[in-house]
Design a protein around this motif. Structure first.
Motif, PDB file in Angstrom:
ATOM      1  N   SER A   1       0.565  -0.882   0.156  1.00 41.16           N
ATOM      2  CA  SER A   1      -0.365   0.005  -0.412  1.00 41.16           C
ATOM      3  C   SER A   1       0.739   1.724   0.069  1.00 41.16           C
ATOM      4  N   HIS A   2       0.467   2.897   0.045  1.00 37.73           N
ATOM      5  CA  HIS A   2       1.113   3.448  -0.086  1.00 37.73           C
ATOM      6  C   HIS A   2      -0.053   4.709   0.041  1.00 37.73           C
ATOM      7  N   ALA A   3       0.818   5.435   1.091  1.00 38.76           N
ATOM      8  CA  ALA A   3       0.083   6.948   1.844  1.00 38.76           C
ATOM      9  C   ALA A   3       0.597   8.186   0.941  1.00 38.76           C
ATOM     10  N   THR A   4       1.034   8.041   0.198  1.00 37.47           N
ATOM     11  CA  THR A   4       0.615   9.218  -1.295  1.00 37.47           C
ATOM     12  C   THR A   4       1.327   9.287  -2.593  1.00 37.47           C
ATOM     13  N   ARG A   5       0.810   9.111  -2.983  1.00 39.36           N
ATOM     14  CA  ARG A   5       0.627   8.950  -4.637  1.00 39.36           C
ATOM     15  C   ARG A   5       0.711   9.939  -6.235  1.00 39.36           C
ATOM     16  N   THR A   6       2.495  10.159  -6.391  1.00 36.79           N
ATOM     17  CA  THR A   6       2.741  11.548  -6.856  1.00 36.79           C
ATOM     18  C   THR A   6       3.163  10.774  -8.751  1.00 36.79           C
ATOM     19  N   VAL A   7       2.720  11.805  -9.602  1.00 37.17           N
ATOM     20  CA  VAL A   7       2.696  11.615 -10.362  1.00 37.17           C
ATOM     21  C   VAL A   7       2.961  13.224 -11.231  1.00 37.17           C
ATOM     22  N   LEU A   8       4.649  12.401 -12.277  1.00 35.37           N
ATOM     23  CA  LEU A   8       5.268  13.754 -12.260  1.00 35.37           C
ATOM     24  C   LEU A   8       5.860  14.111 -13.753  1.00 35.37           C
ATOM     25  N   GLU A   9       5.916  14.147 -14.418  1.00 34.19           N
ATOM     26  CA  GLU A   9       7.381  14.613 -15.143  1.00 34.19           C
ATOM     27  C   GLU A   9       8.225  13.660 -15.459  1.00 34.19           C
TER      28      GLU A   9
ATOM     29  N   GLN B   1       5.385  10.275 -18.020  1.00 28.32           N
ATOM     30  CA  GLN B   1       5.542  10.053 -16.474  1.00 28.32           C
ATOM     31  C   GLN B   1       6.074   9.288 -16.158  1.00 28.32           C
ATOM     32  N   ILE B   2       5.735   9.343 -14.414  1.00 27.84           N
ATOM     33  CA  ILE B   2       6.636   8.127 -13.586  1.00 27.84           C
ATOM     34  C   ILE B   2       5.453   9.284 -12.676  1.00 27.84           C
ATOM     35  N   ALA B   3       5.184   7.619 -11.631  1.00 27.32           N
ATOM     36  CA  ALA B   3       4.047   8.029 -10.687  1.00 27.32           C
ATOM     37  C   ALA B   3       5.288   7.707  -9.228  1.00 27.32           C
ATOM     38  N   ILE B   4       5.007   8.080  -8.282  1.00 32.00           N
ATOM     39  CA  ILE B   4       6.320   7.972  -6.995  1.00 32.00           C
ATOM     40  C   ILE B   4       5.200   7.588  -5.780  1.00 32.00           C
ATOM     41  N   GLU B   5       5.398   6.628  -5.506  1.00 32.93           N
ATOM     42  CA  GLU B   5       4.422   5.980  -4.437  1.00 32.93           C
ATOM     43  C   GLU B   5       4.708   5.821  -2.931  1.00 32.93           C
TER      44      GLU B   5
END
Length: 377
Positions: free
Chosen positions: A255-263, A345-349
């Protein structure tokens, strides 16, 4: 042995097998490349007893024969010759190879072919699996660099290859990060298989299959000690690493608490800038995720601080879903993870500062990269 071939073909073949030549060895023949006539083609082979590479090039064979010649000297000589026809003649009595090309001549002393180790070939065994070359190369390039570079724990210097049904999974970890790629096979495998292949062997394979057109066939030897990769003109055989690979499923956060999508490109630029400062402070770079309001996007703040050098801070807009937070990562591991992700784009969890960060390409399934956090005093 008497034959002729084109300089560019011989030069390319020597470059392919040259990477398997032993650097330092007590056996002089391991510093040599085997030249042998084989069914109307010229066979080139080299081995360091861990990896063996065999390559076949087109040639006009007049007399059959075989000899081994010092790899570096032969490669240097052939590279320096004009792009023309080369003729090779072996003097059986002195084991000397005479080369002629245009107005150039050279003779190189060799060692008898009988002294060269036998490189295993799997002629009668059915291939275990076959891969489209571009897909296999992509999987290797996204995973193999994350394997350990030393042999303190031999299994971590390898890449786990797991074949089940139509899915092939490649995984590499060095204790600080994990790269995992799953690809679909053209045909399902008969039985599930798990082997650990030295990362160096796979990086060599990636280099070799760049211009392969037909599928790369993979065969595990019946004894389970070696793996053979076969294309239309090249074979690479490698010993397998014995041992039990760590349970990779246990490492992947559920699981994750934060998901961030960036260039991806913007993030890579910001990380590169931070790396100039991070290298002076244990390679630490801090990522701070801030959630946006109802209408505004969130942002990521990237910072590095080195007491003797100075500090730097960069801000990027992105979609931040969740509570936000901060994580400190090794800047080299972070930039290598970004380089392996090819999507725009990349997602960081993330969870907490003590939990690993998970990087995934947006819009492409089958790859994830986990980087362990660093403790900041």
């Amino acid at each position: 042995m008497k034959l002729s071939c084109l300089q560019e073909n011989l030069k390319r073949g020597l470059a392919i097998v040259g990477h398997a030549v032993a650097g330092k060895s007590t056996l002089p023949v391991l510093s040599n490349i085997l030249l042998a006539s084989d069914d109307g083609r010229l066979k080139l082979a080299a081995t360091n007893l861990e990896i063996g590479i065999t390559c076949w090039i087109g040639a006009k064979i007049e007399d059959e024969g075989a000899v081994t010649v010092p790899a570096k000297l032969l490669s240097d000589v052939v590279s320096g010759l004009p792009n023309d026809k080369i003729s090779l003649v072996l003097d059986q009595r002195t084991q000397t190879v005479g080369l002629k090309c245009a107005r150039y001549e050279a003779s190189i002393k060799g060692i008898e072919a009988d002294e060269f180790p036998v490189i295993p070939t799997i002629s009668d065994a059915e291939p275990t699996a076959s891969f489209p070359p571009a897909l296999l190369r992509e999987a290797i390039d996204q995973v193999a660099f994350a394997a350990a570079s030393d042999d303190t724990r031999p299994v971590l210097a390898g890449v786990l290859m797991r074949l089940r049904g139509k899915a092939a999974t490649f995984a590499a970890a060095d204790g600080f990060r994990l790269a995992l790629r799953t690809i679909e096979l053209p045909e399902p495998v008969a039985d599930p298989i798990e082997v650990i292949i030295p990362a160096r062997a796979l990086l060599e394979l990636s280099r070799i299959i760049g211009d392969a057109e037909s599928n790369v066939e993979v065969t595990i030897t019946p004894s389970g000690g070696q793996v053979l990769f076969h294309t239309e003109s090249t074979d690479l055989v490698s010993r397998l690493i014995e041992g039990r690979y760590p349970d990779i499923e246990r490492i992947i956060p559920s699981s994750h608490a934060t998901r961030t999508v960036l260039e991806t490109q913007e993030l890579a630029k910001a990380v590169k800038l931070a790396s100039f400062f991070a290298t002076a402070s244990s390679n630490i770079v801090r990522l701070t995720f801030e959630s946006g309001g109802e209408l505004s996007p969130g942002k990521l703040v990237i910072s590095a601080n080195a007491a003797e050098v100075g500090d730097n801070k960069g801000e990027l807009d992105g979609m931040v879903h969740g509570s936000g937070g901060q994580i400190a990562l090794n800047v080299r591991f972070l930039s290598e993870a970004l380089a392996a992700i090819k999507t725009p784009q990349i997602a960081i969890e993330t969870q907490t500062a003590q939990n690993p960060g998970v990087f995934k390409p947006v819009g492409a399934d089958g790859y994830l990269h986990i980087v362990m956090p660093m403790t900041v005093r």
